[in-house]
Design a protein around this motif. Structure first.
Motif, mmCIF file in Angstrom:
data_model
loop_
_atom_site.group_PDB
_atom_site.id
_atom_site.type_symbol
_atom_site.label_atom_id
_atom_site.label_comp_id
_atom_site.label_asym_id
_atom_site.label_seq_id
_atom_site.Cartn_x
_atom_site.Cartn_y
_atom_site.Cartn_z
ATOM 1 N N GLU A 149 0.833 -1.206 0.000
ATOM 2 C CA GLU A 149 0.000 0.000 0.000
ATOM 3 C C GLU A 149 0.864 1.251 0.000
ATOM 4 N N ALA A 150 1.889 1.254 0.817
ATOM 5 C CA ALA A 150 2.790 2.415 0.886
ATOM 6 C C ALA A 150 3.515 2.607 -0.445
ATOM 7 N N SER A 151 3.940 1.531 -1.040
ATOM 8 C CA SER A 151 4.626 1.603 -2.325
ATOM 9 C C SER A 151 3.712 2.176 -3.406
ATOM 10 N N LEU A 152 2.463 1.734 -3.411
ATOM 11 C CA LEU A 152 1.492 2.232 -4.387
ATOM 12 C C LEU A 152 1.243 3.728 -4.187
ATOM 13 N N LYS A 153 1.091 4.145 -2.933
ATOM 14 C CA LYS A 153 0.859 5.577 -2.649
ATOM 15 C C LYS A 153 2.056 6.423 -3.087
ATOM 16 N N LEU A 154 3.260 5.928 -2.810
ATOM 17 C CA LEU A 154 4.462 6.660 -3.231
ATOM 18 C C LEU A 154 4.533 6.768 -4.753
ATOM 19 N N LYS A 155 4.176 5.698 -5.425
ATOM 20 C CA LYS A 155 4.192 5.706 -6.886
ATOM 21 C C LYS A 155 3.177 6.711 -7.420
ATOM 22 N N GLN A 156 1.978 6.730 -6.829
ATOM 23 C CA GLN A 156 0.945 7.675 -7.258
ATOM 24 C C GLN A 156 1.400 9.113 -7.007
ATOM 25 N N MET A 157 2.016 9.354 -5.867
ATOM 26 C CA MET A 157 2.504 10.704 -5.565
ATOM 27 C C MET A 157 3.579 11.122 -6.556
ATOM 28 N N SER A 158 4.458 10.217 -6.884
ATOM 29 C CA SER A 158 5.535 10.535 -7.810
ATOM 30 C C SER A 158 4.986 10.812 -9.203
ATOM 31 N N GLN A 159 3.987 10.040 -9.641
ATOM 32 C CA GLN A 159 3.360 10.286 -10.939
ATOM 33 C C GLN A 159 2.635 11.626 -10.959
ATOM 34 N N GLY A 160 1.964 11.944 -9.868
ATOM 35 C CA GLY A 160 1.284 13.235 -9.768
ATOM 36 C C GLY A 160 2.275 14.387 -9.836
ATOM 37 N N GLN A 161 3.403 14.215 -9.170
ATOM 38 C CA GLN A 161 4.442 15.253 -9.198
ATOM 39 C C GLN A 161 4.994 15.418 -10.608
ATOM 40 N N LEU A 162 5.201 14.314 -11.316
ATOM 41 C CA LEU A 162 5.692 14.383 -12.698
ATOM 42 C C LEU A 162 4.699 15.115 -13.591
ATOM 43 N N GLN A 163 3.411 14.821 -13.419
ATOM 44 C CA GLN A 163 2.387 15.484 -14.227
ATOM 45 C C GLN A 163 2.330 16.978 -13.915
ATOM 46 N N ARG A 164 2.430 17.327 -12.630
ATOM 47 C CA ARG A 164 2.426 18.742 -12.253
ATOM 48 C C ARG A 164 3.641 19.468 -12.829
ATOM 49 N N ASN A 165 4.778 18.816 -12.759
ATOM 50 C CA ASN A 165 6.000 19.430 -13.297
ATOM 51 C C ASN A 165 5.891 19.621 -14.807
ATOM 52 N N ALA A 166 5.328 18.650 -15.500
ATOM 53 C CA ALA A 166 5.162 18.766 -16.950
ATOM 54 C C ALA A 166 4.203 19.905 -17.281
ATOM 55 N N TYR A 167 3.127 20.018 -16.538
ATOM 56 C CA TYR A 167 2.155 21.078 -16.775
ATOM 57 C C TYR A 167 2.749 22.439 -16.433
ATOM 58 N N ASP A 168 3.397 22.535 -15.294
ATOM 59 C CA ASP A 168 3.985 23.805 -14.875
ATOM 60 C C ASP A 168 5.101 24.243 -15.811
ATOM 61 N N GLY A 169 5.823 23.296 -16.363
ATOM 62 C CA GLY A 169 6.923 23.626 -17.265
ATOM 63 C C GLY A 169 6.440 24.111 -18.614
ATOM 64 N N ALA A 170 5.227 23.798 -19.001
ATOM 65 C CA ALA A 170 4.699 24.181 -20.310
ATOM 66 C C ALA A 170 4.280 25.643 -20.351
ATOM 67 N N VAL A 171 4.087 26.263 -19.217
ATOM 68 C CA VAL A 171 3.647 27.653 -19.163
ATOM 69 C C VAL A 171 4.871 28.558 -19.177
ATOM 70 N N SER A 172 4.869 29.478 -20.083
ATOM 71 C CA SER A 172 5.978 30.426 -20.167
ATOM 72 C C SER A 172 5.555 31.734 -19.495
ATOM 73 N N THR A 173 6.382 32.231 -18.626
ATOM 74 C CA THR A 173 6.057 33.477 -17.926
ATOM 75 C C THR A 173 6.493 34.704 -18.724
ATOM 76 N N ASP A 174 7.223 34.512 -19.819
ATOM 77 C CA ASP A 174 7.707 35.637 -20.634
ATOM 78 C C ASP A 174 6.811 35.909 -21.833
ATOM 79 N N SER A 175 5.674 35.318 -21.897
ATOM 80 C CA SER A 175 4.805 35.505 -23.055
ATOM 81 C C SER A 175 3.688 36.499 -22.724
ATOM 82 N N TYR A 176 3.117 37.039 -23.794
ATOM 83 C CA TYR A 176 2.023 37.994 -23.659
ATOM 84 C C TYR A 176 0.836 37.499 -24.465
ATOM 85 N N PHE A 177 -0.319 37.875 -24.000
ATOM 86 C CA PHE A 177 -1.535 37.543 -24.713
ATOM 87 C C PHE A 177 -2.149 38.856 -25.201
ATOM 88 N N ILE A 178 -2.371 38.937 -26.496
ATOM 89 C CA ILE A 178 -2.922 40.159 -27.063
ATOM 90 C C ILE A 178 -4.299 39.839 -27.650
#
Length: 111
Positions: free
Chosen positions: A78-107
């Motif tokens: 159970e602990a191993s499964l929870k750790l795996k799920q947390m790690s996958q969630g972190q990877l998904q968050r990092n991928a999503y957060d990395g896709a956003v550029s803070t130097d861009s503008y919307f016109i």
């Protein structure tokens, strides 16, 4: 030795009686208590001979080992499964957060 065996039997009976609903912390407490009692028993055994009744009581307690190990395995999985799920969630968050550029503008153009 009789006292140590009695204490170990009581602790084991309490644990086995609740084996289905045990939490990790309770199992850790039991293992620590068991280790302490077994250490005392080994110390006692160095200066005394084990009586047949002691050997029999120890064999009876050993019959519970498989149930205890099975519960430990379930909790580990159970602990191993929870750790795996947390790690996958972190990877998904990092991928999503990395896709956003803070130097861009919307016109937006007016029509």
């Amino acid at each position: 030795m009789d006292e140590q065996i009695r204490l170990l039997k009581e602790a084991t009976d309490r644990l086995i009686g609740r084996i289905g609903e045990l939490e990790f912390e309770e199992l850790v407490e039991f293992v620590e208590l068991r280790e302490q009692i077994i250490t005392e028993m080994k110390r006692w055994e160095q200066s005394h001979a084990l009586l047949p009744k002691h050997r029999q009581a120890i064999r009876e307690l050993e019959t519970y080992n498989q149930q205890i190990i099975a519960k430990m395995t379930i909790l580990r999985n159970e602990a191993s499964l929870k750790l795996k799920q947390m790690s996958q969630g972190q990877l998904q968050r990092n991928a999503y957060d990395g896709a956003v550029s803070t130097d861009s503008y919307f016109i937006d153009k007016r029509k």
